[in-house]
Design a protein around this motif. Structure first.
Motif, short mmCIF file in Angstrom:
data_model
loop_
_atom_site.label_atom_id
_atom_site.label_comp_id
_atom_site.label_asym_id
_atom_site.label_seq_id
_atom_site.Cartn_x
_atom_site.Cartn_y
_atom_site.Cartn_z
N ARG A 42 0.85 -1.20 0.00
CA ARG A 42 0.00 0.00 0.00
C ARG A 42 0.89 1.24 0.00
O ARG A 42 1.78 1.39 0.84
N SER A 82 -8.13 0.96 -8.10
CA SER A 82 -6.96 1.70 -7.63
C SER A 82 -5.85 1.61 -8.68
O SER A 82 -5.67 0.58 -9.31
N TYR A 98 0.11 -0.23 -4.80
CA TYR A 98 -1.18 0.32 -5.19
C TYR A 98 -1.50 1.59 -4.43
O TYR A 98 -1.09 1.79 -3.30
N PRO A 100 -4.52 3.72 -3.04
CA PRO A 100 -5.95 3.68 -2.72
C PRO A 100 -6.59 5.05 -2.54
O PRO A 100 -7.75 5.14 -2.12
N CYS A 109 5.73 3.82 -2.75
CA CYS A 109 6.16 2.62 -2.04
C CYS A 109 7.67 2.56 -2.12
O CYS A 109 8.24 2.64 -3.21
#
Length: 148
Positions: A42, A82, A98, A100, A109
């Motif tokens: 995430r 997403s 990803y 969101p 990331c």
């Protein structure tokens, strides 16, 4: 040429025209691939992206910053999916970062990839089924050598 042959030729020509026009109007549909359930990361929301190496489409825009091994992901489309940066390395590691946060928002990331390795990344979208990742639709492949 008789009338029946002419109609067959006309029908075949029309079908070919529709197929080519569909690929031109919607190139993502013509070149999309998919991956199921890679390791997911995430993204953390950020306001600025680093754009060393980038690729994207009308749904997602992704960049990789070699110094720091950061994947930046921007969601470009207002839908329930997403934006995602899927990656694969020459030494067998795969995964996806990803975002969101929705349309217009960026995420990052920090993924510690091996230096001196070959990396390919794709911009795409991910659909979720509850807490499980179902499928990542991909296009826009970009490969490079991670030399930092």
């Amino acid at each position: 040429m008789n009338r029946r042959s002419f109609r067959r030729l006309l029908g075949a020509s029309a079908a070919l025209f529709i197929a080519v026009a569909s690929a031109v109007v919607n190139p993502a549909a013509a070149s999309a691939a998919s991956v199921s359930n890679p390791p997911m990361y995430r993204a953390t929301e950020v306001s600025i992206i680093q754009d060393d190496l980038c690729t994207g489409n009308f749904q997602a825009y992704v960049c990789f910053q070699k110094y720091g091994d950061n994947f930046f992901v921007v969601d470009m489309y207002n839908d329930s999916s997403s934006a995602v940066a899927y990656f694969e390395t020459g030494y067998g590691r795969t995964g996806a970062c990803y975002n969101p946060y929705g349309k217009g928002h960026a995420g990052v990331c920090n993924l510690d990839l091996k230096e001196g390795s070959h990396v390919c990344m794709y911009a795409g979208i991910v659909d979720r089924d509850g807490a499980n990742i179902v499928t990542i639709a991909l296009d826009t492949k970009k490969c490079f050598y991670n030399d930092h």
